[in-house]
Design an enzyme around this catalytic site. Structure first.
Site, PDB file in Angstrom:
ATOM      1  N   SER A 173     102.549  25.350  -3.517  1.00 58.88           N
ATOM      2  CA  SER A 173     103.654  26.310  -3.514  1.00 58.88           C
ATOM      3  C   SER A 173     104.098  26.516  -2.073  1.00 58.88           C
ATOM      4  CB  SER A 173     103.216  27.618  -4.180  1.00 58.88           C
ATOM      5  OG  SER A 173     104.277  28.538  -4.243  1.00 58.88           O
ATOM      6  N   HIS A 200     106.045  24.469  -6.541  1.00 60.95           N
ATOM      7  CA  HIS A 200     106.897  25.635  -6.790  1.00 60.95           C
ATOM      8  C   HIS A 200     107.991  25.654  -5.731  1.00 60.95           C
ATOM      9  CE1 HIS A 200     103.004  27.665  -8.450  1.00 60.95           C
ATOM     10  NE2 HIS A 200     103.552  26.838  -9.330  1.00 60.95           N
ATOM     11  N   ASP A 293      97.976  30.300  -9.273  1.00 62.95           N
ATOM     12  CA  ASP A 293      98.341  29.296 -10.271  1.00 62.95           C
ATOM     13  C   ASP A 293      97.499  28.036 -10.101  1.00 62.95           C
ATOM     14  OD1 ASP A 293      99.754  28.006 -12.320  1.00 62.95           O
ATOM     15  OD2 ASP A 293     101.228  27.197 -10.908  1.00 62.95           O
TER      16      ASP A 293
END
Length: 357
Positions: A173, A200, A293
């Site tokens: 991310s 992400h 995540d």
């Protein structure tokens, strides 16, 4: 940062947008705008004379563009720089990722007017990103005329995999694109396993990232499509707003099932599918990023016998996802960013060669 407030410099050439961003930032009581300039040279000059905690940087500006301003700041007085782009012009995508390569810590979508359906989401993301990035530790980037050496040129860690690795999954991310680029640049075109990636990133940036990774790594980089059989040495990025995983038949699966950890695509979906479909024949890598995540699912992969790698805290922009996986006991190897490519080459090549012999 004084009196608990985050000092922000706004660099944006369009006066109306500049004032809009100033008002938006100052709507948060934790943020104080200490400067607002209309060109890249003015941004560099401000940083050299002052010390904001964060720079919110536009791309196309007079005198110096956002990339050149970022490069000069990171070579002289480094601090967290957040690229803020409308992503309206495909030409901007290349400069966004070159700016990240030069040291910018994040790229976000520029909020549109308050009447737009996405305004609240984009505005909240901007404020959250600025606050989180204000705490990121950055280092001076050395001026250089050529590309950075590939990660594969570094000595490979002495690692062994218990089974043949047939597929590599990577999740990341915030701060991920430059690390992902350095990893892929360290893999050869004949790397014997496919690589599936969940990054992400704001909607609209993905095509530009795929092009940038393709150009800078020399690998075949695709945006994943349903039913594709992943090929060795090819890289597949999860598309905007779709979870991506691998099915029992070895083909890519895409779904618009509900978000996981508030995200779609989610690293958790990818890693869970790898654990179920490949068990010890998969390898999972969790890089820099906010949140958690993929952390529990990386542990699931390890429980199924897979090798798992997490980026270390020192080389991460945000040690959230990788740190959570380490805390859960889901990681077999914790490595700095510049050693991960060599580790993948060592692990995947060794097992693949043994399997063929």
């Amino acid at each position: 940062m004084t009196d608990g407030k985050i000092d922000v410099l706004v660099a944006e050439d369009f006066a109306v947008t500049r004032m809009f961003l100033v008002r938006l930032l100052e709507s948060d009581p934790q943020i104080r705008v200490v400067g607002a300039v209309g060109d890249g040279q003015a941004a560099v000059d401000f940083v050299l004379k002052n010390r904001p905690d964060v720079v919110l940087m536009d791309l196309y500006m007079p005198k110096l563009d956002g990339f050149e301003a970022t490069r000069r700041i990171m070579e002289t007085r480094p601090l967290p720089i957040v690229i803020c782009s409308a992503v309206a012009d495909p030409r901007e995508l290349d400069i966004i990722f070159r700016s990240l390569e030069a040291g910018a810590v994040a790229c976000i979508e520029k909020p549109v007017g308050s009447g737009h359906a996405q305004f609240e989401t984009n505005a909240a993301n901007l404020l959250q990103t600025v606050k989180l990035m204000s705490e990121v530790k950055v280092v001076r980037r050395l001026a250089r005329s050529g590309p950075a050496p590939a990660a594969a040129a570094r000595p490979a860690p002495s690692l062994r995999a218990p089974a043949e690795i047939k597929l590599v999954g990577i999740g990341t991310s915030t701060g991920g694109p430059p690390v992902l680029q350095s990893i892929l640049a360290g893999l050869s075109k004949d790397f014997p396993a496919p690589v599936l990636v969940v990054q992400h990133i704001a909607r609209g940036f993905l095509t530009g990232m795929a092009d940038w990774l393709r150009q800078t790594s020399g690998l075949q980089v695709h945006i994943g499509s349903y039913g594709t059989l992943p090929l060795p040495g090819h890289v597949y990025l999860a598309p905007d707003d779709f979870h991506m995983g691998i099915g029992a038949s070895g083909q890519i699966v895409l779904t618009r099932e509900g978000p996981e950890n508030g995200l779609r695509p989610a690293v958790s979906f990818l890693f869970r599918s790898l654990a179920e479909a490949y068990g010890p024949n998969a390898l999972g890598v969790l890089l820099t990023g906010m949140g958690k995540d993929g952390a529990a699912e990386l542990k699931l992969m390890r429980d199924k016998g897979a090798i798992t790698i997490a980026q270390d805290s020192e080389s991460s922009v945000v040690h959230g996802m990788a740190g959570a996986a380490i805390a859960l006991g889901g990681v077999t190897h914790v490595l700095p960013a510049d050693k991960i490519a060599a580790a993948l080459v060592s692990l995947v090549n060794n097992r693949s060669n043994k399997a063929r012999n």
